[in-house]
Design an enzyme around this catalytic site. Structure first.
Site, mmCIF file in Angstrom:
data_model
loop_
_atom_site.group_PDB
_atom_site.id
_atom_site.type_symbol
_atom_site.label_atom_id
_atom_site.label_comp_id
_atom_site.label_asym_id
_atom_site.label_seq_id
_atom_site.Cartn_x
_atom_site.Cartn_y
_atom_site.Cartn_z
ATOM 1 N N HIS A 140 -0.046 -1.180 29.754
ATOM 2 C CA HIS A 140 -0.666 -0.345 30.790
ATOM 3 C C HIS A 140 -1.799 -1.048 31.535
ATOM 4 O O HIS A 140 -2.684 -0.381 32.083
ATOM 5 C CB HIS A 140 -1.212 0.964 30.183
ATOM 6 N N GLU A 190 9.125 7.962 32.210
ATOM 7 C CA GLU A 190 8.663 8.061 30.824
ATOM 8 C C GLU A 190 7.143 8.074 30.753
ATOM 9 O O GLU A 190 6.555 8.775 29.917
ATOM 10 C CB GLU A 190 9.210 6.874 30.013
ATOM 11 N N GLU A 191 6.490 7.317 31.634
ATOM 12 C CA GLU A 191 5.061 7.101 31.498
ATOM 13 C C GLU A 191 4.216 8.354 31.714
ATOM 14 O O GLU A 191 3.236 8.574 31.013
ATOM 15 C CB GLU A 191 4.595 6.010 32.474
ATOM 16 N N HIS A 206 12.904 2.542 29.931
ATOM 17 C CA HIS A 206 12.462 3.327 31.097
ATOM 18 C C HIS A 206 12.131 2.421 32.269
ATOM 19 O O HIS A 206 11.451 1.402 32.135
ATOM 20 C CB HIS A 206 11.302 4.265 30.743
ATOM 21 N N ASP A 242 6.410 -3.355 29.663
ATOM 22 C CA ASP A 242 6.505 -1.903 29.543
ATOM 23 C C ASP A 242 6.940 -1.289 30.863
ATOM 24 O O ASP A 242 6.100 -0.911 31.679
ATOM 25 C CB ASP A 242 5.145 -1.348 29.107
ATOM 26 N N ASP A 246 11.444 -0.078 23.948
ATOM 27 C CA ASP A 246 10.230 0.251 24.693
ATOM 28 C C ASP A 246 8.995 -0.228 23.938
ATOM 29 O O ASP A 246 8.003 0.482 23.852
ATOM 30 C CB ASP A 246 10.156 1.770 24.943
#
Length: 484
Positions: A448, A350-351, A304, A316, A378
């Site tokens: 994140h 995606e997040e 993503h 990520d 991912d």
């Protein structure tokens, strides 16, 4: 069967003496020898192709260079942001340069949530005596009142404990969810799954009991000062009843919890001015090599393109995107002509919405496309350990026959498991979904958070992951070309 295994068997017959050969049916012996030579030859071709893929990735790979630009020149690519659109333009340009049969942008509407000014929080142990603590708003959260929010705190270990406390002990307070990731679980994704519900659904549950805000311990196994954001939802909670939610760093959570034990009536203050805006236009980025034998059957490899905004999204999931692009480049570089159509898909959103993955699957269904395989990266750009597969037992058994080919590259995980969030909407009978599984011990140190940055990417590990993905794509393409 490898050449070494064949040699061992052949030596056994020789050492048994020629008389044993004379006693055997000559036709059977001939068939066995021809069969063994054929198997050895096929395996040799596969071993050669895998070595070419790994050699090309490790000596002249492009993934690290591409990721350097995404991370350092563009930065965090939050869905709907200017940076996300710059990433679309950049990755399409790079795929255009690879000489693929087709490259295109697939339109998709995505949510646009903005963080606003930096968040601020402190713990007030006595009037005028405060300690600042690192927090960040959870993705999708509403803002606090303009002047911030101050209230007493109630600590819980999860939603179940919150329900047991009930409204009398929660109303008017800030709920502090402090269940940590389980350190004894070697699979850190299992540890993550075991506590992420408090991040995603904590605010919804707390609001029903009259809480005014939510603070959640970061999903991180390490003790540090980096708060980790991530998506959260309010379910069917009316907009007027939604409460602000923020993550607190693991060190901050430890300090808050310890202080609460000493002074249960302390106040916690936090301020954030995030906001949900109208949906905006964006794109999935897709590049394709058309199949030479089964062009109507599609294999997907992807990651993503969006990320959270605190770091630059290197692990990520910038890593997964550049590895997917590299798969197509490596196949072309080594002169392999795929039998199936192979697509690299860089999914958007995606997040905080999964709009890109859902849109890709919906368009594929509308067009009547036949997808037979999908592989997602991912889980970060760390050293690859193998793959997990969401497929039938029969398909898994066939795939596990390839495990020996990966042993020289120290890949050993070939087991049932999850493919990936963006490819999961493609799931249907007959398709094999796969996920690259790198070593996960450091992944949640960065996930994140502000320290998900390019400096934490190891070039060689990233390249090994791309080569492993290309190898699996090659094997599935070359050895299942006659599948229905």
């Amino acid at each position: 069967m490898r050449i070494t295994e064949f040699a061992e068997i052949f030596s056994f017959f020789i050492s048994s003496g020629l008389q044993n050969f004379k006693k055997m049916n000559k036709g059977i012996v001939l068939l066995l020898v021809v069969g063994w030579f054929g198997m050895a030859k096929a395996q040799t071709e596969d071993e050669k192709q895998l070595k070419m893929l790994f050699d090309a990735a490790l000596t002249e790979g492009k993934a690290y260079q591409w990721l350097g630009h995404l991370s350092n020149q563009i930065g965090g690519r939050l869905s709907g942001s200017v940076e996300a659109e710059l990433a679309v333009t950049y990755t399409k340009k790079q795929m255009d340069s690879l000489g693929l049969d087709k490259v295109w942008l697939q339109p998709v509407k995505v949510p646009k949530w903005v963080r606003g000014n930096p968040e601020f929080a402190y713990l007030e142990t006595d009037p005028g005596i405060t300690t600042n603590l690192p927090i960040c708003a959870l993705g999708g959260s509403v803002a606090t009142p303009v002047g911030g929010l101050k209230a007493n705190v109630v600590e819980v270990q999860g939603i179940e404990e919150l329900e047991q406390l009930g409204k009398d002990k929660v109303e008017g307070k800030i709920v502090f969810f402090n269940r940590p990731m389980e350190p004894t679980l070697i699979n850190t994704f299992s540890a993550y799954s075991g506590c992420v519900d408090q991040r995603y659904s904590g605010a919804e549950a707390a609001a029903k009991h009259g809480a005014v805000g939510v603070i959640v311990r970061s999903m991180n196994l390490r003790m540090d000062d980096f708060p980790h954001t991530g998506s959260m939802g309010y379910g069917d909670t009316p907009v007027k009843d939604r409460i602000p939610a923020a993550a607190i760093s693991t060190n901050g959570a430890q300090f808050l919890s310890t202080t609460l034990k000493l002074k249960p009536n302390i106040n916690f203050y936090f301020r954030q001015n995030c906001k949900q805006l109208e949906d905006v236009d964006s794109f999935n980025v897709i590049g394709e090599i058309t199949g030479s034998v089964h062009p109507e059957k599609v294999m997907v490899v992807g990651g993503h393109l969006d990320s959270w905004d605190l770091g630059d999204g290197s692990h990520d999931d910038g890593a997964g995107c550049v590895q997917s692009m590299e798969v197509l480049r490596l196949l072309k570089k080594t002169g392999y002509r795929p039998r199936h159509t192979i697509r690299a898909v860089l999914f958007m959103n995606e997040e905080n919405g999964l709009r890109g993955g859902n849109e890709y699957a919906a368009v594929a269904k509308d067009k009547g496309e036949k997808h037979v395989f999908a592989l997602e990266s991912d889980s970060g750009g760390f050293t690859p350990r193998g793959f997990t597969f969401d497929c039938s037992d029969a398909d898994l058994k066939k795939i596990q026959n390839w495990k020996g080919l990966f042993e020289p590259y120290l890949l050993h995980i070939f087991e049932k498991g999850y493919g990936g969030a963006d490819i999961n909407p493609l799931k249907q009978e007959g398709i094999v979904l796969a996920g690259l599984r790198p070593d996960s011990q450091r992944y949640f140190d960065h996930h994140h958070a502000e320290n998900d940055t390019f400096e934490h990417i190891n070039k060689r590990e990233l390249e090994l992951g791309a080569a492993a993905m290309a190898s699996l794509v090659y094997l599935f393409d070359s050895q299942t070309s006659t599948a229905k």
